[in-house]
Design a protein around this motif. Structure first.
Motif, mmCIF file in Angstrom:
data_model
loop_
_atom_site.group_PDB
_atom_site.id
_atom_site.type_symbol
_atom_site.label_atom_id
_atom_site.label_comp_id
_atom_site.label_asym_id
_atom_site.label_seq_id
_atom_site.Cartn_x
_atom_site.Cartn_y
_atom_site.Cartn_z
ATOM 1 N N SER A 161 -1.525 -1.394 -10.447
ATOM 2 C CA SER A 161 -1.161 -2.430 -9.484
ATOM 3 C C SER A 161 -1.268 -1.876 -8.073
ATOM 4 O O SER A 161 -0.734 -0.803 -7.778
ATOM 5 N N ASN A 162 -1.973 -2.610 -7.205
ATOM 6 C CA ASN A 162 -2.042 -2.184 -5.807
ATOM 7 C C ASN A 162 -1.988 -3.378 -4.878
ATOM 8 O O ASN A 162 -2.335 -4.502 -5.257
ATOM 9 N N GLY A 180 2.151 1.180 -8.774
ATOM 10 C CA GLY A 180 2.436 1.797 -10.072
ATOM 11 C C GLY A 180 1.586 1.148 -11.151
ATOM 12 O O GLY A 180 0.476 0.677 -10.880
ATOM 13 N N PRO A 181 2.100 1.078 -12.372
ATOM 14 C CA PRO A 181 1.304 0.475 -13.447
ATOM 15 C C PRO A 181 1.119 -1.015 -13.228
ATOM 16 O O PRO A 181 2.031 -1.713 -12.788
ATOM 17 N N GLY A 182 -0.084 -1.499 -13.546
ATOM 18 C CA GLY A 182 -0.338 -2.937 -13.592
ATOM 19 C C GLY A 182 -0.183 -3.375 -15.034
ATOM 20 O O GLY A 182 0.921 -3.443 -15.559
ATOM 21 N N PHE A 223 7.786 5.855 -7.852
ATOM 22 C CA PHE A 223 8.269 4.619 -7.247
ATOM 23 C C PHE A 223 9.033 4.869 -5.945
ATOM 24 O O PHE A 223 9.074 3.998 -5.076
ATOM 25 N N GLN A 224 9.626 6.050 -5.814
ATOM 26 C CA GLN A 224 10.379 6.366 -4.603
ATOM 27 C C GLN A 224 9.497 6.958 -3.496
ATOM 28 O O GLN A 224 9.878 6.951 -2.326
ATOM 29 N N ALA A 225 8.334 7.472 -3.849
ATOM 30 C CA ALA A 225 7.452 8.108 -2.863
ATOM 31 C C ALA A 225 6.919 7.072 -1.878
ATOM 32 O O ALA A 225 6.544 5.973 -2.266
ATOM 33 N N THR A 259 6.304 -3.422 -14.735
ATOM 34 C CA THR A 259 5.315 -3.744 -13.708
ATOM 35 C C THR A 259 5.919 -4.656 -12.646
ATOM 36 O O THR A 259 5.813 -4.384 -11.445
ATOM 37 N N ALA A 260 6.555 -5.734 -13.073
ATOM 38 C CA ALA A 260 7.104 -6.704 -12.124
ATOM 39 C C ALA A 260 8.188 -6.092 -11.251
ATOM 40 O O ALA A 260 8.184 -6.260 -10.022
ATOM 41 N N ARG A 261 9.122 -5.371 -11.852
ATOM 42 C CA ARG A 261 10.244 -4.828 -11.072
ATOM 43 C C ARG A 261 9.788 -3.735 -10.108
ATOM 44 O O ARG A 261 10.299 -3.627 -8.991
ATOM 45 N N SER A 262 8.827 -2.920 -10.522
ATOM 46 C CA SER A 262 8.328 -1.883 -9.617
ATOM 47 C C SER A 262 7.565 -2.509 -8.450
ATOM 48 O O SER A 262 7.626 -2.018 -7.320
ATOM 49 N N ILE A 263 6.873 -3.619 -8.704
ATOM 50 C CA ILE A 263 6.186 -4.339 -7.623
ATOM 51 C C ILE A 263 7.205 -4.925 -6.644
ATOM 52 O O ILE A 263 7.078 -4.768 -5.419
#
Length: 346
Positions: A161-162, A180-182, A223-225, A259-263
């Motif tokens: 995912s970008n 992160g992951p898509g 995810f924190q970077a 995927t959704a929450r990291s986005i």
């Protein structure tokens, strides 16, 4: 100029081809999409691509490099005589910035078979210039979709995912990175379970996520970077996730939730307020994922979500051909440059 863009993404499922006509130069580039074609890898070729991402030997990689080149030529052959230039992404099999990025697909097959120049090697040149080698499509996104006064994001839901964020058509507002992951983890799980995309989606739709597993997964340091940052399938594999829910439906739902929450967290931490999020990529066809994002973001799915990246690569090729910068350092972490190499038909 009529340019044919070829894009193979981290889903490793085939190639999207877009023939587009471009005129003008930045900041005003006009475009018209003339044709789009989507060609899946034959199953045997896809298995070789996925194996190359893990443990293929030198001979396997060398043979695959040329076989992919031949596959790209076959996929592009209907455009012979229509395209004046080809822009090739290649198939990424390893992406480990800042040390290396590696794409397969010999461009000479396209140059000789279509009898037009081919621009390729965009990622390698950006990496050599100090960038991450991705996301390369940020500047094309700005030129193609920028709209005065609007805060927009173009979000690709591919294997990885970008997003690209911009305000109006101002290059200084550009922000782009992998969140992160898509759908790579969801695809991997569906394959292991022997499910089609629709079967896996239907199972996930009715299930509840494993909150304990999600809490652990979302603590991943990526995810924190802060941006600029990119990632790949080397990082996001099921074997790297623990714990894994044993119930198939719960596993599939949890992977989509990851995927959704990291986005959503990426927008909250690094982007802020947006007026519109344009969804592209194969994951934009996953109704569960789109519904999860729609609860918190002003999303709309592009008319044809598979056109966006191939069109962007076509524009990268066009900008290279007219001698313009096509990659902005603020997006990749490198410097502004005219990325790409060119092979002539001989």
């Amino acid at each position: 100029m009529r340019v044919l863009g070829l894009m193979s993404g981290t889903s490793a499922d085939g190639v999207d081809l877009v023939l587009a006509e471009f005129t003008g130069s930045p900041p005003e580039v006009a475009h018209r999409v003339l044709a789009h074609r989507e060609v899946a890898y034959p199953e045997e070729l896809r298995m070789r691509v996925l194996r190359a991402m893990r443990h293929a030997d030198t001979r396997e990689i060398a043979l695959l490099h040329h076989d992919l080149g031949r596959f790209y030529l076959e996929a592009a052959f209907p455009f012979r005589g229509s395209a004046e230039l080809v822009a090739l992404s290649g198939q990424t099999i390893w992406h480990e910035p800042p040390r290396a990025t590696f794409q397969l697909g010999e461009p000479s097959h396209l140059a000789l078979g279509l009898e037009v120049p081919v621009v390729y090697g965009f990622r390698s040149m950006d990496l050599a210039a100090g960038g991450q080698g991705a996301p390369l499509v940020a500047y094309p996104d700005l030129l193609l979709y920028g709209e005065a006064g609007k805060r927009k994001a173009v979000h690709n839901l591919g294997g990885i995912s970008n997003l690209t964020y911009f305000h109006g058509k101002d290059p200084s507002s550009l922000l782009a990175f992998d969140t992160g992951p898509g759908v790579c983890l969801f695809d991997e799980a569906a394959g292991i379970l022997g499910l089609t995309w629709e079967e896996a989606t239907a199972l996930a739709e009715k299930a509840k996520p494993d909150e304990e597993a999600l809490k652990t997964w979302l603590s991943h340091p990526y995810f924190q970077a802060p941006p600029p940052k990119t990632t790949g399938r080397e990082v996001w594999r099921l074997e790297h996730l623990s714990p894994l829910p044993q119930d198939p439906a719960r596993l599939l739902r949890s992977l989509l939730e990851l995927t959704a929450r990291s986005i959503l967290e990426a927008y909250r931490r690094f982007v802020g307020q947006v007026d519109q999020v344009l969804l592209a990529g194969g994951g934009a066809r996953n109704r569960v994922l789109v519904a999860l994002l729609s609860q918190h973001l002003p999303v709309s799915v592009m008319e044809n979500p598979k056109v966006r990246e191939a069109l962007a690569f076509a524009l990268l090729g066009y900008l290279h051909a007219i001698g313009e910068v096509n990659v902005l350092g603020r997006a990749t972490g490198g410097r502004d440059l005219r990325a790409g190499q060119r092979v002539e038909p001989g």
